[in-house]
Design a protein around this motif. Structure first.
Motif, PDB file in Angstrom:
ATOM      1  N   GLY A  31      11.367  15.415   0.998  1.00 43.70           N
ATOM      2  CA  GLY A  31      10.720  14.573   1.998  1.00 43.70           C
ATOM      3  C   GLY A  31      11.029  13.108   1.734  1.00 43.70           C
ATOM      4  N   VAL A  32      11.285  12.351   2.773  1.00 41.92           N
ATOM      5  CA  VAL A  32      11.548  10.926   2.621  1.00 41.92           C
ATOM      6  C   VAL A  32      10.233  10.213   2.338  1.00 41.92           C
ATOM      7  N   GLN A  33      10.169   9.467   1.247  1.00 45.97           N
ATOM      8  CA  GLN A  33       8.942   8.758   0.917  1.00 45.97           C
ATOM      9  C   GLN A  33       8.728   7.622   1.917  1.00 45.97           C
ATOM     10  N   PRO A  34       7.543   7.515   2.496  1.00 45.43           N
ATOM     11  CA  PRO A  34       7.308   6.500   3.517  1.00 45.43           C
ATOM     12  C   PRO A  34       7.328   5.096   2.935  1.00 45.43           C
ATOM     13  N   THR A  35       7.905   4.172   3.673  1.00 43.04           N
ATOM     14  CA  THR A  35       7.909   2.765   3.272  1.00 43.04           C
ATOM     15  C   THR A  35       7.411   1.866   4.387  1.00 43.04           C
ATOM     16  N   SER A  36       7.338   2.394   5.618  1.00 45.60           N
ATOM     17  CA  SER A  36       6.933   1.588   6.758  1.00 45.60           C
ATOM     18  C   SER A  36       5.466   1.161   6.643  1.00 45.60           C
ATOM     19  N   ARG A  37       5.169  -0.001   7.192  1.00 48.93           N
ATOM     20  CA  ARG A  37       3.787  -0.481   7.249  1.00 48.93           C
ATOM     21  C   ARG A  37       3.263  -0.474   8.676  1.00 48.93           C
ATOM     22  N   ASP A  38       4.007   0.180   9.567  1.00 48.36           N
ATOM     23  CA  ASP A  38       3.616   0.245  10.970  1.00 48.36           C
ATOM     24  C   ASP A  38       2.835   1.537  11.211  1.00 48.36           C
ATOM     25  N   PRO A  39       1.570   1.461  11.668  1.00 47.89           N
ATOM     26  CA  PRO A  39       0.771   2.678  11.895  1.00 47.89           C
ATOM     27  C   PRO A  39       1.441   3.682  12.826  1.00 47.89           C
ATOM     28  N   LYS A  40       2.289   3.226  13.746  1.00 48.58           N
ATOM     29  CA  LYS A  40       2.950   4.142  14.685  1.00 48.58           C
ATOM     30  C   LYS A  40       3.815   5.164  13.957  1.00 48.58           C
ATOM     31  N   ASP A  41       4.292   4.806  12.753  1.00 53.59           N
ATOM     32  CA  ASP A  41       5.168   5.709  12.010  1.00 53.59           C
ATOM     33  C   ASP A  41       4.397   6.781  11.249  1.00 53.59           C
ATOM     34  N   TYR A  42       3.050   6.752  11.353  1.00 53.78           N
ATOM     35  CA  TYR A  42       2.237   7.709  10.597  1.00 53.78           C
ATOM     36  C   TYR A  42       1.412   8.618  11.501  1.00 53.78           C
ATOM     37  N   VAL A  43       1.752   8.640  12.790  1.00 54.74           N
ATOM     38  CA  VAL A  43       0.977   9.441  13.742  1.00 54.74           C
ATOM     39  C   VAL A  43       0.959  10.916  13.353  1.00 54.74           C
ATOM     40  N   ASN A  44       2.019  11.396  12.731  1.00 58.46           N
ATOM     41  CA  ASN A  44       2.099  12.812  12.365  1.00 58.46           C
ATOM     42  C   ASN A  44       1.669  13.083  10.922  1.00 58.46           C
ATOM     43  N   VAL A  45       1.080  12.085  10.251  1.00 61.19           N
ATOM     44  CA  VAL A  45       0.618  12.233   8.873  1.00 61.19           C
ATOM     45  C   VAL A  45      -0.886  12.489   8.878  1.00 61.19           C
ATOM     46  N   THR A  46      -1.322  13.533   8.199  1.00 58.31           N
ATOM     47  CA  THR A  46      -2.747  13.848   8.082  1.00 58.31           C
ATOM     48  C   THR A  46      -3.258  13.371   6.727  1.00 58.31           C
ATOM     49  N   LEU A  47      -4.349  12.614   6.740  1.00 60.41           N
ATOM     50  CA  LEU A  47      -4.956  12.093   5.523  1.00 60.41           C
ATOM     51  C   LEU A  47      -6.399  12.561   5.431  1.00 60.41           C
ATOM     52  N   ARG A  48      -6.867  12.759   4.226  1.00 61.38           N
ATOM     53  CA  ARG A  48      -8.269  13.115   3.989  1.00 61.38           C
ATOM     54  C   ARG A  48      -8.659  12.613   2.605  1.00 61.38           C
ATOM     55  N   LYS A  49      -9.923  12.800   2.253  1.00 57.15           N
ATOM     56  CA  LYS A  49     -10.415  12.377   0.951  1.00 57.15           C
ATOM     57  C   LYS A  49      -9.543  12.975  -0.145  1.00 57.15           C
ATOM     58  N   GLY A  50      -9.065  12.114  -1.054  1.00 55.11           N
ATOM     59  CA  GLY A  50      -8.166  12.557  -2.111  1.00 55.11           C
ATOM     60  C   GLY A  50      -6.721  12.157  -1.864  1.00 55.11           C
ATOM     61  N   SER A  51      -6.362  11.826  -0.597  1.00 55.52           N
ATOM     62  CA  SER A  51      -4.999  11.384  -0.302  1.00 55.52           C
ATOM     63  C   SER A  51      -4.728  10.030  -0.961  1.00 55.52           C
ATOM     64  N   ARG A  52      -3.471   9.788  -1.288  1.00 61.18           N
ATOM     65  CA  ARG A  52      -3.063   8.526  -1.902  1.00 61.18           C
ATOM     66  C   ARG A  52      -1.718   8.093  -1.343  1.00 61.18           C
ATOM     67  N   GLY A  53      -1.411   6.786  -1.489  1.00 59.58           N
ATOM     68  CA  GLY A  53      -0.090   6.313  -1.153  1.00 59.58           C
ATOM     69  C   GLY A  53      -0.062   5.274  -0.050  1.00 59.58           C
ATOM     70  N   ILE A  54       1.174   4.991   0.400  1.00 62.44           N
ATOM     71  CA  ILE A  54       1.382   3.936   1.390  1.00 62.44           C
ATOM     72  C   ILE A  54       0.675   4.255   2.704  1.00 62.44           C
ATOM     73  N   ALA A  55       0.695   5.545   3.110  1.00 61.16           N
ATOM     74  CA  ALA A  55       0.034   5.901   4.368  1.00 61.16           C
ATOM     75  C   ALA A  55      -1.443   5.548   4.330  1.00 61.16           C
ATOM     76  N   VAL A  56      -2.085   5.740   3.182  1.00 61.96           N
ATOM     77  CA  VAL A  56      -3.502   5.380   3.051  1.00 61.96           C
ATOM     78  C   VAL A  56      -3.669   3.862   3.132  1.00 61.96           C
ATOM     79  N   GLU A  57      -2.756   3.121   2.512  1.00 61.39           N
ATOM     80  CA  GLU A  57      -2.815   1.659   2.596  1.00 61.39           C
ATOM     81  C   GLU A  57      -2.710   1.191   4.051  1.00 61.39           C
ATOM     82  N   VAL A  58      -1.781   1.806   4.794  1.00 55.69           N
ATOM     83  CA  VAL A  58      -1.609   1.442   6.209  1.00 55.69           C
ATOM     84  C   VAL A  58      -2.889   1.745   6.979  1.00 55.69           C
ATOM     85  N   LEU A  59      -3.486   2.900   6.716  1.00 51.03           N
ATOM     86  CA  LEU A  59      -4.747   3.259   7.366  1.00 51.03           C
ATOM     87  C   LEU A  59      -5.833   2.242   7.037  1.00 51.03           C
ATOM     88  N   GLN A  60      -6.008   1.934   5.758  1.00 49.45           N
ATOM     89  CA  GLN A  60      -7.079   1.029   5.336  1.00 49.45           C
ATOM     90  C   GLN A  60      -6.936  -0.353   5.979  1.00 49.45           C
TER      91      GLN A  60
END
Length: 537
Positions: free
Chosen positions: A209-238
């Motif tokens: 899997g390609v590790q995400p580097t984008s900071r644009d929320p549009k690039d994470y529409v297909n990413v599911t996050l929940r309690k315990g998730s970590r990483g750039i996608a969580v930073e973008v969400l926060q």
């Protein structure tokens, strides 16, 4: 750190014994406490010499993705146990259910109330968790890439072996199976038991899997996050949701903020960030693909032109791509099979064979047919076939296969889906004698003609057996409701079944919702029906 409530059990703690990883050949445990009689069980044997070095033991690796395929490691381990100790029913994948939802947790069925099963369960789990001849705790667990084990009300953690077996207080006592959660290296069979070489650095997610580097929320529409998730996608969400420390860790504060945001936007309040939450954050319509509304187009695929899909993407855009390319189960999950099909399609079209679907690929797909981009200018049809369920008909993971007839010699994804649903079979996608025998047995139990051929009637019966509450999934119940659907709910919850949805029923519903990490509304809709059904299984 809190572990999820799994459905397995941990054995009673027995006196520690230092058994060498290579020197001993059997494990002996008493059948009954205080009994002189003992049960002797052999060790599984590695196919390659084991190195002296041990594999690294990663920290707890929680499941945060919703994948659709068993990982090879848990399946291979289950087959190894069955080859050594005789056939036992086992299960790996459960939809969006933590490590099970990523296909990297195994439930191997044993009955701790049966003396021989208890002795076997104790023997297997102790073999994995105990020290080897060099005094290294959990040596075998690390060679398989096992992250933790639960069995008979106790839990053992590979990242903290010095704590030994601890009491497990989850909702299930795990007395009917051993639960084994695998690290990502264990999940994909890169550990020393399988390769003969110890892992020194560990995977933190699906390989390839390609590790995400984008900071644009549009690039994470297909990413599911929940309690315990970590990483750039969580930073973008926060950052996008606001009011939070942007630390990339989805903890209680982030979950509380997500719940508040879901309430504000009229979304299901479950604390899980899916495409609906992302679309709300970026201002897209609910259920949209992200970004601004697409311009009028001549192809239904044009609206996805700005969406890039790659391994482990999920959502409606993936479904549209799978349908357009053809030859795939349209499940909305971009797994390894979809990746292979995308690469083959790209090669056939003279495109860059990178397995990534971006604007250039969408353009070709939009100009092709629904059957796989043959170059035809025929428009893509969006009308379902006559056998497809209507919008009011609940669908399951088996629905797409109901028009497929299977018999001995069949192979492919439909066979795998059947094998998973029937249980007690290796999900290898090959309809051989064992699968045929299991089908015949099921048909007899369902009072169908025992032909061994899986037709529409057999698919329907398998679906009803797998999802006994399916007929109610689209029924909404709340306090004050009456009737047969309430009775069915109460029976599933194992409370007095009087057909009247009163305070006790509501309390039981809230408890079930809490266990399933759903919003505790007391109102029963599709997700709650599914959660209650999962508890029945």
């Amino acid at each position: 750190m809190s572990l999820p409530n799994h459905d397995s059990v941990a054995p009673r703690r027995l006196p520690a014994r230092a058994l060498g990883a290579l020197s001993a050949s059997v494990i002996a445990f008493p059948l009954v406490a205080g009994s002189a009689q003992a049960a002797t069980f052999p060790y599984p044997k590695p196919s390659k010499p084991l190195p002296s070095a041990l594999d690294v033991a990663p920290p707890y690796q929680p499941g945060t993705l919703c994948l659709t395929e068993d990982q090879p490691g848990p399946v291979a381990f289950a087959k190894l146990l069955n080859a050594t100790y005789g056939a036992h029913v086992y299960g790996v994948l459960r939809a969006c259910d933590q490590e099970h939802g990523e296909g990297r947790a195994l439930d191997w069925m044993l009955n701790a109330k049966n003396a021989n099963d208890l002795a076997l369960g104790n023997a297997v789990t102790r073999w994995l968790a105990q020290a080897d001849s060099e005094g290294r705790s959990g040596a075998m667990a690390r060679r398989f890439g096992i992250n933790y084990i639960i069995w008979n009300k106790r839990i053992w953690k590979a990242w903290a072996p010095d704590r030994g077996w601890q009491a497990y207080t989850g909702s299930s006592p795990h007395t009917d199976h051993i639960h084994l959660s695998f690290t990502w290296d264990g999940a994909v069979k890169t550990t020393s038991w399988w390769t003969g070489k110890a892992v020194t650095t560990y995977l933190t997610g699906p390989p390839g899997g390609v590790q995400p580097t984008s900071r644009d929320p549009k690039d994470y529409v297909n990413v599911t996050l929940r309690k315990g998730s970590r990483g750039i996608a969580v930073e973008v969400l926060q950052k996008a949701i606001g009011g939070l420390t942007v630390d990339g860790s989805f903890g209680p504060a982030t979950e509380a903020r997500v719940l508040a945001y879901q309430k504000q936007k009229g979304l299901t309040q479950n604390g899980i960030v899916d495409s609906r939450v992302w679309n709300a954050l970026i201002g897209a319509p609910a259920g949209g693909s992200g970004g601004t509304a697409p311009a009028p187009s001549t192809s239904p695929l044009d609206k996805y032109a700005k969406i890039t899909l790659r391994l482990w993407s999920r959502g409606e855009a993936v479904k549209a791509m799978q349908k357009a390319i053809g030859g795939l189960t349209v499940d909305g999950s971009f797994g390894p099979k979809t990746l292979a099909r995308v690469k083959a399609w790209q090669k056939s079209k003279g495109l860059a064979v990178d397995g990534v679907v971006d604007a250039k690929d969408w353009k070709v797909l939009a100009g092709g047919s629904a059957g796989g981009g043959s170059g035809s200018t025929a428009p893509v049809t969006t009308r379902p076939p006559s056998s497809a369920p209507t919008s009011s008909t609940p669908t399951t993971e088996l629905t797409a296969y109901k028009g497929t007839t299977l018999r001995k010699g069949s192979s492919g994804s439909a066979v795998r889906a059947l094998q998973k649903a029937l249980g007690g079979l290796a999900t290898d996608g090959r309809f051989g004698p064992a699968t045929q025998a299991r089908v015949v047995s099921f048909q007899r139990s369902a009072k169908l003609s025992a032909t061994g051929v899986v037709d529409r009637r057999t698919w329907d019966a398998v679906e009803r057996a797998e999802h006994p509450l399916l007929r109610y999934w689209n029924t909404v119940l709340r306090r004050g409701a009456h009737g047969s659907s309430v009775t069915a709910l109460q029976k599933a919850l194992r409370i007095t079944a009087d057909g009247s949805f009163g305070p006790k029923t509501e309390a039981a519903v809230r408890s079930a919702q809490k266990s399933a990490h759903l919003a505790q509304t007391g109102v029963v809709a599709t997700l709650t029906w599914k959660a209650v059904e999962a508890r029945m299984r």
